[in-house]
Design an enzyme around this catalytic site. Structure first.
Site, PDB file in Angstrom:
ATOM      1  N   THR A   9       4.786   6.591 -10.940  1.00 58.44           N
ATOM      2  CA  THR A   9       5.176   5.539 -11.888  1.00 58.44           C
ATOM      3  C   THR A   9       6.326   4.693 -11.350  1.00 58.44           C
ATOM      4  O   THR A   9       7.385   5.226 -11.018  1.00 58.44           O
ATOM      5  CB  THR A   9       5.618   6.200 -13.217  1.00 58.44           C
ATOM      6  N   GLU A  10       6.089   3.397 -11.258  1.00 58.87           N
ATOM      7  CA  GLU A  10       7.124   2.430 -10.832  1.00 58.87           C
ATOM      8  C   GLU A  10       7.811   2.854  -9.536  1.00 58.87           C
ATOM      9  O   GLU A  10       9.002   2.646  -9.352  1.00 58.87           O
ATOM     10  CB  GLU A  10       8.156   2.221 -11.943  1.00 58.87           C
ATOM     11  N   LEU A  11       7.055   3.493  -8.652  1.00 60.78           N
ATOM     12  CA  LEU A  11       7.537   3.946  -7.336  1.00 60.78           C
ATOM     13  C   LEU A  11       8.715   4.912  -7.419  1.00 60.78           C
ATOM     14  O   LEU A  11       9.521   5.005  -6.498  1.00 60.78           O
ATOM     15  CB  LEU A  11       7.893   2.750  -6.427  1.00 60.78           C
TER      16      LEU A  11
ATOM     17  N   HIS B 182       1.009   6.773 -16.746  1.00 59.98           N
ATOM     18  CA  HIS B 182       2.112   6.017 -16.156  1.00 59.98           C
ATOM     19  C   HIS B 182       3.429   6.534 -16.738  1.00 59.98           C
ATOM     20  O   HIS B 182       4.255   5.783 -17.238  1.00 59.98           O
ATOM     21  CB  HIS B 182       1.941   4.532 -16.468  1.00 59.98           C
TER      22      HIS B 182
END
Lengths: 428, 436
Positions: free
Chosen positions: B145-147, B109
Site C-alpha cells: 500500500t502506497e509503497l 489497500h
C-alpha cells in the site's frame, strides 16, 4: 387598564439558536395569560412564528427617515460600528444552520434620507452592525406603537430598548439571560461588554434569570443590588411518552449543547476518561457543535477513548428528544450558566442530571447532583454513581417531577408583571 | 542496457456514507453505493478506459517491446465488477497480451503490513487469489500500500515467497545513492527492490499541469532529454505513479494523454531505453547494493513516511480501535462482517483524517469526501462502533449455536448410552429365542 409592553427580542421560535428564543416564548405566553398586551419585535420574521395572540413585529423593512433629529445619535453610532472590523461575539453557535436560506445583511437606499433596513437576525460578523441598526429601528417602532413599558432581552436588544425609551420616555426593563462573562470568561469581548454595561446602568430595572446571574450583574458590572430582581425561567410541560429504544446495550452519558468555552465540554471529556477506566459498558455522547468541537474530538483521540466517546454534530428538534430518550445520565458541566434549560428538559425525559454549581438552574433543582465544573474527579464520581447505583437514578426520576412542577412559566409571568407594576409606580 | 519500468497504481476505496451516531446499532450498510458508483464511472470514462486504450494500441504496434506493470487493489476490482465491468474487461485484455505484469498487494489497500499477526499475509493471499481468478496469472512481485516499506515488512514479504518489491526511492534509505539501480533488502537478502525515481515520476504525476513550475509545459522531448542526461552507469528508471494521473489528476485537456503516447513511442523508436516489467528488471539487471529501512517509508507527502495515515492522534485512535477487533473478527464466519472488515481497513479512511496543512494538505483535500478531518474521524468511529456491536452479537450467536449443538450431541450420546445395552440385551434374547 391593560398594560402594554413593547418587547425587543433577537429570536423567536421556531428560529432559535439556543435558550434565548425558547425563554422569550415562555415569558411572552405567560405574560399574555396575566392579561398583559405585548408587541414583540424581532430583527426579522420568517412567517412561521407562533404569534396567534400577540403582535410580532419584524424590524426588517421598517422605513426610517434618518434626517429626523431624534435618530441622529443612533445614526452616528451606526456609522461608527460599520467602520469597525468584523467581530463575531456570538457566532460560536449554530444559528446559521437553523436560518439557512437567509441571505446576509442588505441595506437598501430608498431615498437620500430614508433607509429601509434588512436585518438577517443571524449571529455573524455583522452582528454589532445589526445591533445598531436594530436600535435605530427600535426608536422608530417605539414612535409607532403605544406602550407603557419597554422590555429588552439580552445585550443584542439593549440599544434598541434605550433608543425606544429616548423616543417614548417610558421605563426600560432589561432582561439578562446571559452576560459576556458567561460566554467568554475573563476574556470579555469589549464592545459587547460595553453595550451590556450601558444597558444595565441606564435601565430602570433589571431582571436576572438567576441569583447566580444577579451576582455577576452586581459584582462585575457594578449595578446597585436593589435594581436587580431574580425571575427564574419556567419550563413547558412536555410529556415524553416513549422511551427511545437504545441501539446499543451500553449505558449512555450525554452532554448536549454548544461546544464552547461556556459549556465546559473539556471537563466532560476528562471525567469520561476517568469513568471509562472504572465502569464497563458505558458510552459518552457529546451532542452539538461549536468552536471547541475540533479540540474536543482531538482530545478524545488523545485519550484513546473515541470508540466509546461519540460526537453527533448539531442536533435538530426531534433528534434532541431522541438523544434525551436514549440517555441514562445527562451532564451539564457549564463553566458559567445563567440559567440552563437543558437539564430540565432531560429531567422531563426521566433522565437523571448532573449539573455544575456555576449555573442558575442549580438554584431551583433539588433532585440533581451538583459539582464544581472544574472538579473532574467529583464529576466522574457522580457519573459512575448514577450509572451503577440503580436506586440513585430511580430516586432522581421519581422526585425530579416535583422540581419540574414548581418551575412553571405562570410563576415567571406573575413575577414579571409585579416588576412591571412596581417600576411604573416608581416613576410616577 | 538502459531500462525503463512503468508501474501504475490502480486503487479505489469503498467510501463510507454519512453515518450518524443515531445509526449505530440500526444500520449495517456503511458504504455510499451511489457516490462510489458515480466516482468509479466518472474515472472509468476520464482515465481507465482511454488510458487502457492507448496502452493497448502501443502494445499491439510494438509487440514484445512495450510493457507496463499494474497493481489493482481488491477494492478497485470489486467496484469495477459492480459499477464498471467494461473497465475490468479492458484490463483483462491488456493482461492477456502477456506484456502487462500484475503486482500483488493487500486486498483492501490496507495498512495491515504494520500490524502484528497473520492479517497481512491473509490479505495478500486473498488478493493473489482474486487476481488469479480474474486474470489467470499469479503475481511474483509485491507492491505494498502506497509503497510503504521497512525492514520488518521486507522480511514478511520475503517469507511469503516474493522475489521483488517496489518502494520509494527516498534519500532516507538511499543516502547519496541513485534510485536508478536494482537493490536488495538488507533484512531479507533474497528480496530485490525497485525504487521509484520520485523526481521524474512526480514531474509527470504532480507537476505536469502546474503552470508555475519552471519546466512547464512538459514535453516528451524534454523528458527524454532528462533521461538521456542520466549518468551512463545508471541502469533503470522506475516511473511509478497513480494510474489516475492520466485524465483524472492531470486532465486530458492539458495534454496528458498525448504526452503518454508520444513519450512511449519516442522511447521505443529513438532512445537507448528498453521497457521492462519489474520481474524482467530484477532478472536481467545486477543488484547494486543492499538497503535498510528501520523506520517505515512510503511515497506519500513530503515526509515520505506514515504520517499521511498515522500522523496524528485521531488516526492512531481510529487505527488502534480497528485492530483491537482483529482477534474477534478472526472467529467470525458471517460473510458480510468479513467483507466489511476488509473494506474498513482501506488506508484511505485514515488518509481522510490527516490534519496536515500546506502543500500536503492540498493533496489530501483533493482526495477526501469530507469537509474536515474531524468529520472523517467521527464518521469512521460511528461506523466502527456499529461494526463492533455486530461482531459481538455475531460471536454470541455463534457461541449459542455451538452450545446448542453440543447439548444435542450430549443428549444423543446419552440416549445411545442407555439404549445400546438394552438393545444388545434384546438382540441376545431374540437370538436365544431363535435357537430354541
Amino acid at each position: 387598564m391593560t398594560m402594554r409592553i413593547l418587547m425587543f427580542g433577537w429570536e423567536f421560535p421556531p428560529h432559535i439558536s439556543g435558550g434565548l428564543g425558547t425563554a422569550c416564548y415562555g415569558i411572552t405566553t405567560a405574560l399574555l395569560k396575566q392579561g398583559v398586551q405585548i408587541t414583540f419585535v424581532v430583527p426579522r420574521l420568517y412567517g412561521d412564528e407562533d404569534a396567534a395572540t400577540f403582535r410580532l413585529v419584524s424590524a426588517s423593512g421598517t422605513f426610517i427617515d434618518l434626517s429626523e433629529p431624534g435618530f441622529q445619535k443612533w445614526k452616528e453610532r451606526l456609522e461608527y460600528i460599520e467602520a469597525q472590523s468584523a467581530l463575531a461575539p456570538y457566532s460560536t453557535d449554530q444559528a446559521t444552520t437553523i436560518t439557512s436560506g437567509v441571505s446576509g445583511l442588505h441595506e437598501e437606499a430608498i431615498s437620500a434620507f430614508s433607509h429601509k433596513f434588512q436585518l438577517s437576525g443571524k449571529y455573524d460578523e455583522h452582528l454589532l452592525e445589526e445591533v445598531q441598526k436594530y436600535a435605530l429601528i427600535g426608536a422608530k417602532i417605539a414612535a409607532e406603537y403605544d406602550h407603557d413599558i419597554i422590555h429588552a432581552h439580552d445585550w443584542l436588544t439593549y440599544q434598541a430598548g434605550l433608543a425606544a425609551r429616548e423616543v417614548s420616555g417610558k421605563p426600560l426593563i432589561i432582561h439578562v439571560h446571559a452576560t459576556e462573562y458567561d460566554r467568554s470568561g475573563e476574556n470579555v469581548n469589549v464592545p459587547v461588554f460595553e453595550i451590556e454595561e450601558e444597558g444595565m446602568t441606564q435601565a430602570d430595572h433589571i431582571i436576572a434569570v438567576s441569583e447566580y446571574t444577579r451576582q455577576i450583574i452586581i459584582n462585575k458590572y457594578g449595578i446597585p443590588a436593589e435594581k436587580v430582581s431574580v425571575v427564574h425561567n419556567g419550563i413547558l410541560p412536555k410529556p415524553f411518552h416513549l422511551k427511545q429504544s437504545k441501539p446499543v446495550k451500553d449505558k449512555i452519558v450525554t452532554f448536549m449543547g454548544r461546544i464552547t468555552y461556556q459549556k465546559g465540554p473539556e471537563y466532560f471529556i476528562e471525567a469520561a476518561n476517568k469513568v471509562l477506566k472504572m465502569v464497563p459498558n458505558v458510552r459518552f455522547v457529546m451532542a452539538g457543535s461549536g468552536d471547541m468541537m475540533h479540540r474536543m474530538v482531538l482530545r478524545a483521540a488523545q485519550l484513546k477513548i473515541s470508540s466509546r466517546f461519540h460526537f453527533t454534530g448539531f442536533l435538530k428538534g426531534d433528534e434532541v428528544d431522541r438523544m434525551y430518550g436514549m440517555s441514562d445520565v445527562f451532564v451539564m458541566p457549564s463553566v458559567s450558566e445563567p440559567f440552563g434549560i437543558a437539564p430540565l428538559e432531560a429531567m422531563q425525559a426521566d433522565v437523571p442530571v448532573i449539573i455544575s454549581k456555576q449555573s442558575g438552574v442549580s438554584e431551583v433543582l433539588d433532585n440533581a447532583i451538583k459539582v464544581d465544573f472544574w472538579d473532574v474527579d467529583a464529576l466522574a464520581d457522580a457519573i459512575a454513581a448514577v450509572l451503577q447505583y440503580k436506586g440513585l437514578a430511580q430516586a432522581f426520576r421519581q422526585n425530579g417531577t416535583d422540581d419540574i412542577r414548581k418551575l412553571n412559566w405562570d410563576n415567571t409571568g406573575i413575577k414579571i408583571k409585579n416588576i412591571y407594576e412596581s417600576t411604573t409606580k416608581q416613576l410616577v | 542496457m538502459k531500462a525503463i519500468c512503468l508501474y501504475f497504481q490502480v486503487h479505489q476505496p469503498f467510501r463510507l456514507k454519512t453515518y450518524r451516531f443515531f445509526d449505530i446499532g440500526k444500520d449495517d450498510n456503511y458504504f455510499d453505493n451511489h457516490s462510489n458508483a458515480g466516482i468509479i464511472r466518472k474515472i472509468a470514462e476520464k482515465c481507465y478506459l482511454p488510458a487502457n486504450k492507448i496502452l493497448m494500441d502501443i502494445i499491439r504496434a510494438y509487440p514484445g517491446r512495450f510493457k507496463v506493470a499494474f497493481s489493482i487493489s481488491g477494492t478497485a476490482l470489486d467496484q469495477f465488477e459492480l459499477y464498471a465491468p467494461e473497465v475490468l474487461k479492458s484490463f483483462r485484455e491488456l493482461v492477456a497480451t502477456g506484456h502487462v505484469e500484475l503486482l500483488a498487494e493487500t486486498y483492501s489497500h490496507s495498512l495491515a503490513s504494520l500490524v502484528s499477526g497473520d492479517e497481512f499475509k491473509k490479505q495478500v493471499k486473498r488478493h493473489i487469489k482474486r487476481i488469479r481468478q480474474l486474470f489467470g496469472v499469479t503475481p511474483t512481485t509485491f507492491r505494498n500500500t502506497e509503497l510503504i516499506y521497512s525492514d520488518k515488512i521486507a522480511r514478511k514479504v520475503a517469507m511469503m515467497g516474493f522475489e521483488a518489491m517496489l518502494t520509494e526511492g527516498t534519500e532516507k534509505i538511499l543516502g547519496p545513492q541513485s534510485p536508478n539501480h536494482i537493490y536488495k533488502s538488507q533484512a531479507a537478502p533474497n528480496l530485490k527492490l525497485l525504487l521509484k525515481n520520485y523526481r521524474l515520476s512526480d514531474d509527470i504525476a504532480f507537476r505536469f499541469s502546474d503552470q508555475s513550475w519552471q519546466q512547464w509545459p512538459l514535453t516528451s522531448q524534454k523528458f527524454i532529454k532528462w533521461l538521456n542526461e542520466l549518468p551512463e552507469e545508471q541502469q533503470i528508471v522506475n516511473l511509478f505513479m497513480d494510474y489516475e494521473t492520466f485524465g483524472e489528476h492531470q486532465w486530458a485537456a492539458n495534454g496528458i494523454f498525448d504526452f503518454l503516447t508520444s513519450l512511449s513511442l519516442e522511447l521505443l523508436t529513438s532512445s537507448p531505453f528498453t521497457f521492462v516489467t519489474p520481474t524482467e528488471a530484477i532478472r536481467q539487471l545486477d543488484v547494486r547494493n543492499s538497503l535498510s529501512a528501520s523506520n517505515p517509508i512510503s511515497w506519500a507527502d513530503e515526509a515520505r513516511d506514515l504520517s499521511a495515515w498515522l500522523g496524528n492522534e485521531l488516526q492512531h485512535d481510529a487505527f488502534d480501535s480497528l485492530y483491537k477487533l482483529k482477534k474477534k473478527v478472526k472467529k467470525c464466519t458471517d460473510k458480510k462482517i468479513l467483507n466489511d472488515w476488509k473494506y474498513l481497513q482501506t488506508s484511505d479512511h485514515f488518509y481522510y483524517m490527516c490534519t496536515k496543512d500546506m502543500a500536503d494538505g492540498e493533496v489530501h483535500k483533493y482526495f477526501t469526501p469530507y469537509s474536515s478531518p474531524y468529520l472523517a474521524f467521527i464518521n469512521y468511529m460511528n461506523v466502527l462502533s456499529d461494526f463492533e456491536i455486530r461482531v459481538t452479537q455475531h460471536l454470541r450467536a455463534l457461541r449459542r449455536q455451538r452450545e446448542q449443538q453440543l447439548i444435542k450431541k450430549l443428549i444423543n450420546d446419552e440416549r445411545e448410552a442407555i439404549l445400546q445395552p438394552v438393545m444388545a440385551d434384546l438382540i441376545v434374547e431374540r437370538k436365544i429365542k431363535a435357537r430354541k
